[in-house]
Scaffold this motif. Structure first.
Motif, PDB file in Angstrom:
ATOM      1  N   THR A  96      82.092  95.593  53.880  1.00 21.08           N
ATOM      2  CA  THR A  96      83.156  96.687  54.022  1.00 21.08           C
ATOM      3  C   THR A  96      82.654  97.767  53.423  1.00 21.08           C
ATOM      4  O   THR A  96      81.897  98.086  52.563  1.00 21.08           O
ATOM      5  CB  THR A  96      84.633  96.096  53.425  1.00 21.08           C
ATOM      6  N   ALA A  97      83.402  98.958  53.976  1.00 21.91           N
ATOM      7  CA  ALA A  97      82.946 100.136  53.494  1.00 21.91           C
ATOM      8  C   ALA A  97      84.230 101.390  53.621  1.00 21.91           C
ATOM      9  O   ALA A  97      85.061 101.167  54.309  1.00 21.91           O
ATOM     10  CB  ALA A  97      81.891 100.825  54.258  1.00 21.91           C
ATOM     11  N   SER A  98      84.193 102.242  52.722  1.00 22.83           N
ATOM     12  CA  SER A  98      85.199 103.089  52.576  1.00 22.83           C
ATOM     13  C   SER A  98      84.364 104.579  52.583  1.00 22.83           C
ATOM     14  O   SER A  98      83.549 104.528  51.867  1.00 22.83           O
ATOM     15  CB  SER A  98      85.983 103.149  51.288  1.00 22.83           C
ATOM     16  N   CYS A  99      84.621 105.465  53.602  1.00 19.49           N
ATOM     17  CA  CYS A  99      83.943 106.452  53.964  1.00 19.49           C
ATOM     18  C   CYS A  99      84.888 107.803  53.865  1.00 19.49           C
ATOM     19  O   CYS A  99      85.766 107.842  54.778  1.00 19.49           O
ATOM     20  CB  CYS A  99      83.094 106.670  55.116  1.00 19.49           C
ATOM     21  N   THR A 100      84.664 108.695  52.833  1.00 19.91           N
ATOM     22  CA  THR A 100      85.602 109.846  52.938  1.00 19.91           C
ATOM     23  C   THR A 100      84.723 111.008  53.524  1.00 19.91           C
ATOM     24  O   THR A 100      83.617 111.344  53.084  1.00 19.91           O
ATOM     25  CB  THR A 100      85.860 110.137  51.319  1.00 19.91           C
ATOM     26  N   MET A 101      85.350 111.671  54.471  1.00 21.18           N
ATOM     27  CA  MET A 101      84.684 112.637  55.199  1.00 21.18           C
ATOM     28  C   MET A 101      85.425 114.065  54.842  1.00 21.18           C
ATOM     29  O   MET A 101      86.642 113.848  54.661  1.00 21.18           O
ATOM     30  CB  MET A 101      84.514 112.248  56.606  1.00 21.18           C
ATOM     31  N   VAL A 102      84.582 115.021  55.055  1.00 19.34           N
ATOM     32  CA  VAL A 102      85.006 116.315  55.116  1.00 19.34           C
ATOM     33  C   VAL A 102      85.015 117.117  56.359  1.00 19.34           C
ATOM     34  O   VAL A 102      83.824 117.316  56.400  1.00 19.34           O
ATOM     35  CB  VAL A 102      84.773 117.135  53.761  1.00 19.34           C
ATOM     36  N   ALA A 103      85.999 117.872  56.772  1.00 18.17           N
ATOM     37  CA  ALA A 103      85.766 118.794  58.171  1.00 18.17           C
ATOM     38  C   ALA A 103      84.861 119.878  57.491  1.00 18.17           C
ATOM     39  O   ALA A 103      85.171 120.550  56.333  1.00 18.17           O
ATOM     40  CB  ALA A 103      86.991 118.980  58.690  1.00 18.17           C
ATOM     41  N   PHE A 104      83.720 120.168  58.255  1.00 21.90           N
ATOM     42  CA  PHE A 104      82.787 121.240  57.705  1.00 21.90           C
ATOM     43  C   PHE A 104      82.509 122.428  58.659  1.00 21.90           C
ATOM     44  O   PHE A 104      82.331 122.087  60.003  1.00 21.90           O
ATOM     45  CB  PHE A 104      81.411 120.377  57.455  1.00 21.90           C
ATOM     46  N   ASP A 105      82.564 123.552  58.195  1.00 24.71           N
ATOM     47  CA  ASP A 105      82.275 124.675  59.053  1.00 24.71           C
ATOM     48  C   ASP A 105      80.780 125.043  58.760  1.00 24.71           C
ATOM     49  O   ASP A 105      80.444 125.593  57.601  1.00 24.71           O
ATOM     50  CB  ASP A 105      83.234 125.957  58.435  1.00 24.71           C
ATOM     51  N   THR A 106      79.968 124.936  59.807  1.00 28.13           N
ATOM     52  CA  THR A 106      78.571 125.028  59.673  1.00 28.13           C
ATOM     53  C   THR A 106      78.172 126.448  59.373  1.00 28.13           C
ATOM     54  O   THR A 106      77.007 126.738  58.673  1.00 28.13           O
ATOM     55  CB  THR A 106      77.934 124.431  60.578  1.00 28.13           C
ATOM     56  N   GLY A 107      78.883 127.114  59.948  1.00 26.03           N
ATOM     57  CA  GLY A 107      78.536 128.688  59.725  1.00 26.03           C
ATOM     58  C   GLY A 107      78.636 129.342  58.391  1.00 26.03           C
ATOM     59  O   GLY A 107      77.971 129.832  57.711  1.00 26.03           O
ATOM     60  N   ALA A 108      79.824 128.838  57.738  1.00 30.66           N
ATOM     61  CA  ALA A 108      80.342 129.259  56.458  1.00 30.66           C
ATOM     62  C   ALA A 108      79.695 128.283  55.309  1.00 30.66           C
ATOM     63  O   ALA A 108      79.577 128.589  54.216  1.00 30.66           O
ATOM     64  CB  ALA A 108      81.808 129.518  56.342  1.00 30.66           C
ATOM     65  N   GLN A 109      79.166 127.024  55.822  1.00 32.08           N
ATOM     66  CA  GLN A 109      78.838 126.161  54.917  1.00 32.08           C
ATOM     67  C   GLN A 109      79.663 125.487  53.783  1.00 32.08           C
ATOM     68  O   GLN A 109      79.530 125.621  52.692  1.00 32.08           O
ATOM     69  CB  GLN A 109      77.424 126.534  54.358  1.00 32.08           C
ATOM     70  N   ARG A 110      80.810 125.394  54.375  1.00 29.91           N
ATOM     71  CA  ARG A 110      82.033 125.039  53.404  1.00 29.91           C
ATOM     72  C   ARG A 110      83.055 124.176  54.282  1.00 29.91           C
ATOM     73  O   ARG A 110      83.080 124.216  55.294  1.00 29.91           O
ATOM     74  CB  ARG A 110      82.740 126.101  52.868  1.00 29.91           C
ATOM     75  N   SER A 111      84.017 123.565  53.442  1.00 28.11           N
ATOM     76  CA  SER A 111      84.996 122.763  54.199  1.00 28.11           C
ATOM     77  C   SER A 111      85.937 123.566  54.947  1.00 28.11           C
ATOM     78  O   SER A 111      86.076 124.991  54.899  1.00 28.11           O
ATOM     79  CB  SER A 111      85.801 121.757  53.165  1.00 28.11           C
ATOM     80  N   ARG A 112      86.418 123.080  55.863  1.00 27.20           N
ATOM     81  CA  ARG A 112      87.592 123.774  56.939  1.00 27.20           C
ATOM     82  C   ARG A 112      88.700 122.733  57.212  1.00 27.20           C
ATOM     83  O   ARG A 112      88.470 121.605  56.811  1.00 27.20           O
ATOM     84  CB  ARG A 112      86.813 124.106  58.186  1.00 27.20           C
ATOM     85  N   PRO A 113      89.794 123.287  57.473  1.00 29.00           N
ATOM     86  CA  PRO A 113      91.071 122.525  57.726  1.00 29.00           C
ATOM     87  C   PRO A 113      90.810 121.744  59.086  1.00 29.00           C
ATOM     88  O   PRO A 113      89.883 122.252  59.816  1.00 29.00           O
ATOM     89  CB  PRO A 113      92.175 123.545  58.314  1.00 29.00           C
ATOM     90  N   LEU A 114      91.432 120.468  59.298  1.00 25.16           N
ATOM     91  CA  LEU A 114      91.326 119.729  60.395  1.00 25.16           C
ATOM     92  C   LEU A 114      91.702 120.513  61.495  1.00 25.16           C
ATOM     93  O   LEU A 114      93.171 121.061  61.293  1.00 25.16           O
ATOM     94  CB  LEU A 114      91.746 118.468  60.190  1.00 25.16           C
ATOM     95  N   GLN A 115      91.541 120.250  62.512  1.00 28.19           N
ATOM     96  CA  GLN A 115      91.951 120.685  63.843  1.00 28.19           C
ATOM     97  C   GLN A 115      93.234 119.878  64.275  1.00 28.19           C
ATOM     98  O   GLN A 115      93.274 118.762  63.794  1.00 28.19           O
ATOM     99  CB  GLN A 115      91.010 120.881  65.041  1.00 28.19           C
ATOM    100  N   ASP A 116      94.264 120.446  65.104  1.00 28.58           N
ATOM    101  CA  ASP A 116      95.332 119.618  65.438  1.00 28.58           C
ATOM    102  C   ASP A 116      95.061 118.348  66.409  1.00 28.58           C
ATOM    103  O   ASP A 116      95.066 117.067  66.090  1.00 28.58           O
ATOM    104  CB  ASP A 116      96.358 120.196  66.157  1.00 28.58           C
ATOM    105  N   SER A 117      93.700 118.504  67.105  1.00 28.46           N
ATOM    106  CA  SER A 117      93.274 117.325  67.916  1.00 28.46           C
ATOM    107  C   SER A 117      92.409 116.551  67.145  1.00 28.46           C
ATOM    108  O   SER A 117      92.656 115.246  67.535  1.00 28.46           O
ATOM    109  CB  SER A 117      92.309 118.126  69.044  1.00 28.46           C
ATOM    110  N   GLU A 118      91.728 116.878  66.010  1.00 30.20           N
ATOM    111  CA  GLU A 118      91.247 115.984  65.128  1.00 30.20           C
ATOM    112  C   GLU A 118      92.215 115.187  64.367  1.00 30.20           C
ATOM    113  O   GLU A 118      91.965 113.959  64.408  1.00 30.20           O
ATOM    114  CB  GLU A 118      90.287 116.872  64.283  1.00 30.20           C
TER     115      GLU A 118
END
Length: 127
Positions: A96-118
């Motif tokens: 079993t695994a728990s995976c915390t993921m962060v939405a990422f802005d590849t241009g700015a190289q930082r986290s970004r808000p999740l899009q509504d569709s995501e």
């Protein structure tokens, strides 16, 4: 709750000298499953793994047929989300695994808000 199911093939090279699937292969199976989940459900943005915890419960012996990997969301935040994953057969739970993921802005190289569709896709997978 709608779980995402991926049938992951085992590879000969995944096996250790005892005939078990190596622990690092479990991580690849989980990654393959997340990629399949995102592609099949239209998750278009980038994201990165922030934390990964895995419990190895039963040795998975190498065999010719695929293993089930089930994934569902347990937490959806502003820019991060947590997925639970199980590598299993119908009657045996291998890890079993728990995976915390962060939405990422590849241009700015930082986290970004999740899009509504995501967010919608992840909430469909939520408990």
């Amino acid at each position: 709750m709608a779980r995402h199911l991926y049938l992951c093939p085992l590879r000969w090279s995944d096996m250790d000298t005892d005939g078990h699937v190596h622990n690092a292969a479990h991580l690849r199976y989980l990654e393959e499953t997340r990629i399949d989940l995102f592609r099949s459900r239209g998750f278009t943005g980038s994201c990165v793994v922030a934390q990964m915890d895995i419990d190895y419960l039963t040795p998975l012996r190498y065999r010719a047929h695929a293993v089930r990997v089930e994934t569902w969301a347990t937490k959806v935040g502003g820019s991060s989300f947590t997925l639970m994953q199980e590598i299993r057969d119908e009657d045996v739970l291998y890890s079993t695994a728990s995976c915390t993921m962060v939405a990422f802005d590849t241009g700015a190289q930082r986290s970004r808000p999740l899009q509504d569709s995501e967010r919608d896709m992840l909430e469909e997978l939520s408990v």
